[in-house]
Design a protein around this motif. Structure first.
Motif, PDB file in Angstrom:
ATOM      1  N   ASP A 165     -12.409 -12.511  -0.061  1.00  0.00           N
ATOM      2  CA  ASP A 165     -13.290 -11.595   0.670  1.00  0.00           C
ATOM      3  C   ASP A 165     -12.663 -11.177   2.000  1.00  0.00           C
ATOM      4  N   ASP A 166     -11.960 -12.099   2.651  1.00  0.00           N
ATOM      5  CA  ASP A 166     -11.274 -11.753   3.906  1.00  0.00           C
ATOM      6  C   ASP A 166     -10.198 -10.699   3.653  1.00  0.00           C
ATOM      7  N   PHE A 167      -9.451 -10.870   2.566  1.00  0.00           N
ATOM      8  CA  PHE A 167      -8.431  -9.879   2.233  1.00  0.00           C
ATOM      9  C   PHE A 167      -9.072  -8.520   1.941  1.00  0.00           C
ATOM     10  N   ALA A 168     -10.251  -8.521   1.336  1.00  0.00           N
ATOM     11  CA  ALA A 168     -10.952  -7.265   1.070  1.00  0.00           C
ATOM     12  C   ALA A 168     -11.295  -6.562   2.376  1.00  0.00           C
ATOM     13  N   ARG A 169     -11.748  -7.307   3.369  1.00  0.00           N
ATOM     14  CA  ARG A 169     -12.103  -6.704   4.652  1.00  0.00           C
ATOM     15  C   ARG A 169     -10.865  -6.143   5.358  1.00  0.00           C
ATOM     16  N   VAL A 170      -9.749  -6.864   5.252  1.00  0.00           N
ATOM     17  CA  VAL A 170      -8.505  -6.357   5.846  1.00  0.00           C
ATOM     18  C   VAL A 170      -8.092  -5.053   5.168  1.00  0.00           C
ATOM     19  N   ARG A 171      -8.124  -5.057   3.850  1.00  0.00           N
ATOM     20  CA  ARG A 171      -7.715  -3.852   3.123  1.00  0.00           C
ATOM     21  C   ARG A 171      -8.629  -2.681   3.499  1.00  0.00           C
ATOM     22  N   HIS A 172      -9.919  -2.922   3.581  1.00  0.00           N
ATOM     23  CA  HIS A 172     -10.853  -1.854   3.952  1.00  0.00           C
ATOM     24  C   HIS A 172     -10.525  -1.305   5.336  1.00  0.00           C
ATOM     25  N   ASP A 173     -10.315  -2.182   6.294  1.00  0.00           N
ATOM     26  CA  ASP A 173     -10.102  -1.739   7.672  1.00  0.00           C
ATOM     27  C   ASP A 173      -8.760  -1.036   7.840  1.00  0.00           C
ATOM     28  N   ARG A 174      -7.735  -1.515   7.150  1.00  0.00           N
ATOM     29  CA  ARG A 174      -6.432  -0.855   7.251  1.00  0.00           C
ATOM     30  C   ARG A 174      -6.484   0.537   6.616  1.00  0.00           C
ATOM     31  N   GLU A 175      -7.123   0.637   5.457  1.00  0.00           N
ATOM     32  CA  GLU A 175      -7.187   1.931   4.779  1.00  0.00           C
ATOM     33  C   GLU A 175      -8.100   2.906   5.516  1.00  0.00           C
ATOM     34  N   ALA A 176      -9.084   2.395   6.248  1.00  0.00           N
ATOM     35  CA  ALA A 176     -10.002   3.263   6.995  1.00  0.00           C
ATOM     36  C   ALA A 176      -9.284   4.013   8.114  1.00  0.00           C
ATOM     37  N   GLN A 177      -8.120   3.536   8.514  1.00  0.00           N
ATOM     38  CA  GLN A 177      -7.365   4.187   9.590  1.00  0.00           C
ATOM     39  C   GLN A 177      -6.467   5.316   9.091  1.00  0.00           C
ATOM     40  N   LEU A 178      -6.378   5.473   7.786  1.00  0.00           N
ATOM     41  CA  LEU A 178      -5.491   6.481   7.220  1.00  0.00           C
ATOM     42  C   LEU A 178      -6.107   7.874   7.310  1.00  0.00           C
ATOM     43  N   GLN A 179      -5.286   8.848   7.615  1.00  0.00           N
ATOM     44  CA  GLN A 179      -5.744  10.232   7.575  1.00  0.00           C
ATOM     45  C   GLN A 179      -5.741  10.757   6.143  1.00  0.00           C
ATOM     46  N   VAL A 180      -4.799  10.285   5.338  1.00  0.00           N
ATOM     47  CA  VAL A 180      -4.734  10.642   3.923  1.00  0.00           C
ATOM     48  C   VAL A 180      -4.956   9.369   3.109  1.00  0.00           C
ATOM     49  N   PRO A 181      -6.014   9.307   2.306  1.00  0.00           N
ATOM     50  CA  PRO A 181      -6.290   8.088   1.541  1.00  0.00           C
ATOM     51  C   PRO A 181      -5.161   7.752   0.569  1.00  0.00           C
ATOM     52  N   LEU A 182      -5.054   6.486   0.244  1.00  0.00           N
ATOM     53  CA  LEU A 182      -4.094   6.062  -0.768  1.00  0.00           C
ATOM     54  C   LEU A 182      -4.493   6.625  -2.126  1.00  0.00           C
ATOM     55  N   THR A 183      -3.497   6.934  -2.922  1.00  0.00           N
ATOM     56  CA  THR A 183      -3.791   7.306  -4.305  1.00  0.00           C
ATOM     57  C   THR A 183      -4.363   6.095  -5.039  1.00  0.00           C
ATOM     58  N   GLU A 184      -4.955   6.340  -6.187  1.00  0.00           N
ATOM     59  CA  GLU A 184      -5.528   5.241  -6.970  1.00  0.00           C
ATOM     60  C   GLU A 184      -4.472   4.199  -7.304  1.00  0.00           C
ATOM     61  N   GLN A 185      -3.264   4.650  -7.683  1.00  0.00           N
ATOM     62  CA  GLN A 185      -2.214   3.702  -8.048  1.00  0.00           C
ATOM     63  C   GLN A 185      -1.731   2.921  -6.841  1.00  0.00           C
ATOM     64  N   LEU A 186      -1.556   3.587  -5.695  1.00  0.00           N
ATOM     65  CA  LEU A 186      -1.084   2.873  -4.510  1.00  0.00           C
ATOM     66  C   LEU A 186      -2.124   1.888  -4.002  1.00  0.00           C
ATOM     67  N   GLU A 187      -3.409   2.207  -4.178  1.00  0.00           N
ATOM     68  CA  GLU A 187      -4.437   1.235  -3.806  1.00  0.00           C
ATOM     69  C   GLU A 187      -4.376   0.012  -4.716  1.00  0.00           C
ATOM     70  N   LYS A 188      -4.090   0.238  -5.985  1.00  0.00           N
ATOM     71  CA  LYS A 188      -3.905  -0.896  -6.894  1.00  0.00           C
ATOM     72  C   LYS A 188      -2.725  -1.753  -6.443  1.00  0.00           C
ATOM     73  N   ASN A 189      -1.626  -1.082  -6.049  1.00  0.00           N
ATOM     74  CA  ASN A 189      -0.464  -1.827  -5.562  1.00  0.00           C
ATOM     75  C   ASN A 189      -0.825  -2.668  -4.352  1.00  0.00           C
ATOM     76  N   ALA A 190      -1.567  -2.062  -3.417  1.00  0.00           N
ATOM     77  CA  ALA A 190      -1.943  -2.767  -2.189  1.00  0.00           C
ATOM     78  C   ALA A 190      -2.818  -3.971  -2.495  1.00  0.00           C
ATOM     79  N   CYS A 191      -3.778  -3.794  -3.382  1.00  0.00           N
ATOM     80  CA  CYS A 191      -4.662  -4.904  -3.726  1.00  0.00           C
ATOM     81  C   CYS A 191      -3.932  -5.967  -4.536  1.00  0.00           C
ATOM     82  N   ALA A 192      -2.964  -5.546  -5.351  1.00  0.00           N
ATOM     83  CA  ALA A 192      -2.185  -6.523  -6.119  1.00  0.00           C
ATOM     84  C   ALA A 192      -1.388  -7.434  -5.202  1.00  0.00           C
TER      85      ALA A 192
END
Length: 240
Positions: A145-172
């Motif tokens: 759950d802590d890793f989920a919060r980090v991923r959410h907060d880091r991605e929230a700072q992006l001007q262009v969202p990650l693609t679906e595949q790159l988000e999978k890579n990040a979560c992997a």
């Protein structure tokens, strides 16, 4: 190595010297702390170059106790995306930094690639590392759950969202870190071990690899679960 040869968690002894040796400027390194650590301990060529499929697969099995299917899957993806030569048969670790291949913005401990730059920074950003460690509850290690919060907060700072595949890579990446380092019982990753693996790119002092091999479907299921956790943080009313 801190493990003894009779420990069920010990890395199998191959008779080679696996003392930690920091890389020098002549060595190839990328933005993956886990693979950099393997090279810094000699479980991959210390040069970080000309790594073949079987060397990478076997190293992942040996050091992190990934199952054959998971180690083969990750090795095949890395070589297909970033390998070179005939049929992409070898990999230099620095090639893993090719922007938006496997590497992505909103990394846990690396700055985003500069505009127009084909490679992302391979140096760990110590400020981001310290921020990562603050997500654990006081007196505890990092949970999924802590890793989920980090991923959410880091991605929230992006001007262009990650693609679906790159988000999978990040979560992997987060899932594999958690599966490899989490303590039995608590399900938490000790902060000191995370600091050493991510910050120093070395196998943590006293670290023991998982007792049971980490399976492909286990990892894929947790990646899906982590993506859903991040999505719920973006929209608490989102249905799974």
């Amino acid at each position: 190595m801190p493990q003894t040869l009779d420990s069920p968690h010990a890395i199998p002894d191959d008779g080679k010297n696996h003392d930690f040796k920091p890389c020098d400027k002549a060595h190839s390194r990328g933005p993956c702390p886990g693979l950099n650590a393997m090279a810094n301990h000699g479980y991959l060529p210390r040069s970080g170059t000309n790594i073949g499929f079987f060397a990478l697969k076997s190293g992942l099995q040996q050091v992190y106790n990934l199952s054959f299917p998971l180690a083969a899957f990750l090795s095949g993806v890395a070589l297909a995306a970033c390998g070179r030569g005939f049929f992409f048969r070898t990999l230099d670790l620095e090639a893993l930094g090719l922007h938006n291949k496997l590497e992505h913005d909103a990394s846990l401990v690396h700055q985003d690639a500069a505009v127009g730059c084909p490679f992302a920074p391979k140096e760990v950003d110590q400020k981001l590392l310290q921020q990562l460690l603050t997500y654990a509850a006081p007196g505890h290690g990092m949970t999924l759950d802590d890793f989920a919060r980090v991923r959410h907060d880091r991605e929230a700072q992006l001007q262009v969202p990650l693609t679906e595949q790159l988000e999978k890579n990040a979560c992997a990446e987060a899932v594999i870190t958690w599966l490899v380092l989490k303590q039995e019982g608590s399900g938490e990753v000790p902060l000191g071990q995370l600091r050493q693996l991510y910050g120093e790119e070395r196998l943590p002092d006293g670290w023991k690899r998982p007792k049971k091999p980490i399976g492909l479907f286990e990892a894929l299921g947790l990646v899906k679960a982590l993506i859903e956790k991040v999505a719920k943080l973006r929209d608490p009313w989102k249905q799974s």
